[in-house]
Design a protein around this motif. Structure first.
Motif, PDB file in Angstrom:
ATOM      1  N   ARG A  15      44.066 -17.176  34.663  1.00 48.44           N
ATOM      2  CA  ARG A  15      42.895 -17.382  35.509  1.00 48.44           C
ATOM      3  C   ARG A  15      41.927 -18.298  34.777  1.00 48.44           C
ATOM      4  O   ARG A  15      41.275 -17.887  33.822  1.00 48.44           O
ATOM      5  N   THR A  17      38.586 -20.519  34.026  1.00 45.82           N
ATOM      6  CA  THR A  17      37.160 -20.524  34.329  1.00 45.82           C
ATOM      7  C   THR A  17      36.848 -21.866  35.004  1.00 45.82           C
ATOM      8  O   THR A  17      37.769 -22.551  35.439  1.00 45.82           O
ATOM      9  N   ILE A  77      42.657 -14.954  30.874  1.00 46.68           N
ATOM     10  CA  ILE A  77      41.556 -15.822  31.288  1.00 46.68           C
ATOM     11  C   ILE A  77      41.517 -16.982  30.306  1.00 46.68           C
ATOM     12  O   ILE A  77      41.541 -16.781  29.092  1.00 46.68           O
ATOM     13  N   PHE A 134      33.140 -15.241  31.264  1.00 41.61           N
ATOM     14  CA  PHE A 134      34.425 -14.556  31.167  1.00 41.61           C
ATOM     15  C   PHE A 134      34.964 -14.698  29.750  1.00 41.61           C
ATOM     16  O   PHE A 134      34.736 -15.707  29.095  1.00 41.61           O
ATOM     17  N   SER A 136      38.015 -15.091  27.089  1.00 41.53           N
ATOM     18  CA  SER A 136      39.396 -15.527  26.888  1.00 41.53           C
ATOM     19  C   SER A 136      39.957 -14.940  25.593  1.00 41.53           C
ATOM     20  O   SER A 136      40.908 -15.459  25.024  1.00 41.53           O
TER      21      SER A 136
END
Length: 158
Positions: A15, A17, A77, A134, A136
């Protein structure tokens, strides 16, 4: 995971950013285009947090995960590991476009008032000024390191 067992293949999800770089799309591209054309307003200096990743690092992250045997069924992420405020992104784009950083800024309250009376614009302002932070860390713990940072503000990132 059921599909990966049935088909005997590894399935991982990455996913990303907010993605920036050449030929970028979406909100960052719209912001860059508006700044370039001179109609983007001088936004307030706020301290929100947004996670970003350069498209080249995203491709590297995908390749990194593909070439591992221990990522099946995992969600990762992808970001450059830093957080940036909308103001840092705005000023970085100004620098990239050889434009001066404005001294006067429109107060956040003005954006809130305009957004209150026009929900379509209000939604865009919320996206501009909210946090989109988010981690990672999970990908980093596997050994992936981003090579590019939005802080570099070099001409190559756009």
């Amino acid at each position: 995971i059921d599909l990966s067992l049935k088909e005997n293949m590894n399935i991982s999800i990455i996913r990303p950013t907010l993605i920036y770089g050449p030929n970028m799309r979406g909100n960052l591209e719209n912001m860059h285009r508006a700044i370039k054309s001179g109609w983007f307003p001088p936004i307030p200096r706020i301290k929100n947090k947004k996670s970003l990743i350069h498209v080249d690092d995203l491709v590297r992250a995908i390749w990194f995960v593909i070439n591992r045997n221990d990522t099946n069924g995992q969600i990762y992420i992808a970001s450059d590991g830093n957080n940036y405020s909308t103001n840092e992104i705005y000023e970085g784009m100004l620098i990239n476009l050889d434009k001066s950083i404005p001294y006067f800024r429109i107060p956040l309250s003005v954006f809130n008032i305009v957004g209150y009376f026009n929900r379509n614009i209000g939604y865009k302002f919320e996206k501009l000024f909210d946090d989109q932070e988010f981690s990672s860390e999970k990908l980093k713990n596997l050994g992936f390191e981003s090579k590019l940072s939005f802080k570099d503000f070099n001409k190559k990132i756009f």
